[in-house]
Design a protein around this motif. Sequence first.
Motif, PDB file in Angstrom:
ATOM      1  N   TRP A 294      75.145   9.743  34.734  1.00 38.61           N
ATOM      2  CA  TRP A 294      74.756   8.628  35.463  1.00 38.61           C
ATOM      3  C   TRP A 294      73.579   7.923  35.141  1.00 38.61           C
ATOM      4  O   TRP A 294      73.966   6.402  35.127  1.00 38.61           O
ATOM      5  CB  TRP A 294      74.601   9.241  37.118  1.00 38.61           C
ATOM      6  CG  TRP A 294      74.306   7.975  38.121  1.00 38.61           C
ATOM      7  CD1 TRP A 294      74.912   6.896  38.353  1.00 38.61           C
ATOM      8  CD2 TRP A 294      73.212   8.199  39.041  1.00 38.61           C
ATOM      9  NE1 TRP A 294      74.469   5.900  39.285  1.00 38.61           N
ATOM     10  CE2 TRP A 294      73.379   7.067  39.857  1.00 38.61           C
ATOM     11  CE3 TRP A 294      72.379   8.928  39.483  1.00 38.61           C
ATOM     12  CZ2 TRP A 294      72.627   6.809  41.012  1.00 38.61           C
ATOM     13  CZ3 TRP A 294      71.576   8.858  40.515  1.00 38.61           C
ATOM     14  CH2 TRP A 294      71.605   7.593  41.049  1.00 38.61           C
ATOM     15  N   ASP A 298      77.411   6.049  32.862  1.00 33.41           N
ATOM     16  CA  ASP A 298      78.556   6.693  32.785  1.00 33.41           C
ATOM     17  C   ASP A 298      79.241   6.324  33.996  1.00 33.41           C
ATOM     18  O   ASP A 298      78.820   6.521  35.162  1.00 33.41           O
ATOM     19  CB  ASP A 298      78.729   7.971  32.688  1.00 33.41           C
ATOM     20  CG  ASP A 298      80.167   8.731  32.641  1.00 33.41           C
ATOM     21  OD1 ASP A 298      80.803   8.620  33.733  1.00 33.41           O
ATOM     22  OD2 ASP A 298      80.384   8.984  31.519  1.00 33.41           O
ATOM     23  N   GLU A 299      80.445   5.439  34.113  1.00 35.16           N
ATOM     24  CA  GLU A 299      81.008   4.638  35.304  1.00 35.16           C
ATOM     25  C   GLU A 299      81.686   5.941  36.054  1.00 35.16           C
ATOM     26  O   GLU A 299      81.611   5.814  37.182  1.00 35.16           O
ATOM     27  CB  GLU A 299      82.144   3.756  34.752  1.00 35.16           C
ATOM     28  CG  GLU A 299      81.311   2.506  34.247  1.00 35.16           C
ATOM     29  CD  GLU A 299      82.355   1.439  33.947  1.00 35.16           C
ATOM     30  OE1 GLU A 299      83.852   1.806  34.341  1.00 35.16           O
ATOM     31  OE2 GLU A 299      82.229   0.166  33.173  1.00 35.16           O
ATOM     32  N   SER A 300      82.189   6.697  35.645  1.00 34.39           N
ATOM     33  CA  SER A 300      82.769   7.968  36.149  1.00 34.39           C
ATOM     34  C   SER A 300      81.750   8.786  37.032  1.00 34.39           C
ATOM     35  O   SER A 300      81.888   9.100  38.032  1.00 34.39           O
ATOM     36  CB  SER A 300      83.569   8.646  35.335  1.00 34.39           C
ATOM     37  OG  SER A 300      84.461   8.245  34.572  1.00 34.39           O
ATOM     38  N   GLN A 302      78.976   7.591  37.919  1.00 35.86           N
ATOM     39  CA  GLN A 302      78.323   6.540  38.911  1.00 35.86           C
ATOM     40  C   GLN A 302      79.216   6.867  40.186  1.00 35.86           C
ATOM     41  O   GLN A 302      78.664   6.734  41.322  1.00 35.86           O
ATOM     42  CB  GLN A 302      78.337   5.252  38.434  1.00 35.86           C
ATOM     43  CG  GLN A 302      77.648   4.165  39.316  1.00 35.86           C
ATOM     44  CD  GLN A 302      77.569   2.862  38.532  1.00 35.86           C
ATOM     45  OE1 GLN A 302      78.037   2.636  37.547  1.00 35.86           O
ATOM     46  NE2 GLN A 302      77.007   2.033  39.383  1.00 35.86           N
ATOM     47  N   LYS A 303      80.592   6.561  40.012  1.00 30.17           N
ATOM     48  CA  LYS A 303      81.463   6.687  40.985  1.00 30.17           C
ATOM     49  C   LYS A 303      81.403   7.805  41.951  1.00 30.17           C
ATOM     50  O   LYS A 303      81.105   7.861  43.365  1.00 30.17           O
ATOM     51  CB  LYS A 303      82.825   6.368  40.808  1.00 30.17           C
ATOM     52  CG  LYS A 303      83.846   6.300  41.832  1.00 30.17           C
ATOM     53  CD  LYS A 303      85.282   5.820  41.070  1.00 30.17           C
ATOM     54  CE  LYS A 303      86.148   5.532  42.077  1.00 30.17           C
ATOM     55  NZ  LYS A 303      86.547   6.595  43.035  1.00 30.17           N
TER      56      LYS A 303
END
Length: 387
Positions: A294, A298-300, A302-303
């Motif tokens: 995060w 990293d977008e995944s 973060q989500k």
Amino acid sequence: MQKSDAASIKNINKQLVLSCIRHFEPISRSQISKRIQISKPSVSLMVEQLLQEGWIEEKGPGESTISGGRKPVQLVFNPKAAYVIGVDIGGTKVASGITCLNGKVHAYREFATSDYLSKDLFKRLQKDVSSMLEDLWLSNSEILGMGIGVPGVTNVEQGIVLDAPSLKWKRYPVRKIASEYFSFPVYVENDVNTSVLGEQWLGAGKSLRNIIFISVGTGIGSGMIINGKLFRGSNFSAGEMGYLVTDYENAKSYHPTYEGYGFLESVASGSSIGHKLSAVKNQTVTAKEAFTLWKKGDESAQKVIEEAVEQLGYGIANYVSLFDPDLVIIGGGVSESFDDYKASLIEIVEHFTPQSCKIVRSTFGKEAGIVGAVALFLEEHDSIIRL
């Protein structure tokens, strides 16, 4: 007045004198008398007894009186008059330590829970305790007793762990088994309850009367100090925050991350974060690794983390609205990254609560469970030393 009543009052007064010295040291005999409203001769008698028993020490003369008279002798508490053993039995590791009566950890040991969970856990613990006693040149007679924190619903009166999913214990007689290995008194309690006691004793919640401690790790649990006292509920299961439902839509298709876990811990705990990101990445990812990803953008990750923090925020908002605490303390493995999500969490909580409440990270590091377990012992054991 019966002899037993007189002895009881005398013991209570002796506790008062010792407590006064602990909280206001250095202090003279006359100052004690004024503070607790007990006659000087009675205070002097109890002080002499406490000196003989080693609970307190004299520390030179104090300031002279206005009239220039003899300076009074100052009294201080002796934190090494006795020691307490604190044990934190977690799903990952079993940590133990020996503290003096001021809560300072003088020795520390740990071992992997999985290596001994099915057999000889307390025998292994006995080995660590013996090793620490040797290192500190202490005998069993210098140990007041032991406090044990366990991640599960616990009947503190009987010393039985009613249900601890991460340890696969049900109605497990911890105190009875521990007493086969240790000769001193043993008290057992849910680990988040011991943690909130530790925070009230020496940590962020020191001297506060309304505190919520929330542990976010493999699961989510909480301990509550309400009006100065630990609140356990009717069935010793108060504070099972992991069972809060914070999302109506997701609740319809809710499946626990682990059997026996509640809704909130299945969407916002460390294990949930790791579980969800592992599914996205198609590889095993721990919560700690998720937070590292995060921070790297990293977008995944973060989500997944933002969704978890949001759900945790809803849960905390419910607590703040219900109990109006002085302070909310976040502990557990996920608290290691608290500074990274603190602002988002506070924003969510303040949006849904009638008034703001301070939210902070736990004071203690790896020794948190030990200090809390010692606090439990001092709270529960009927002795001259009380929290």
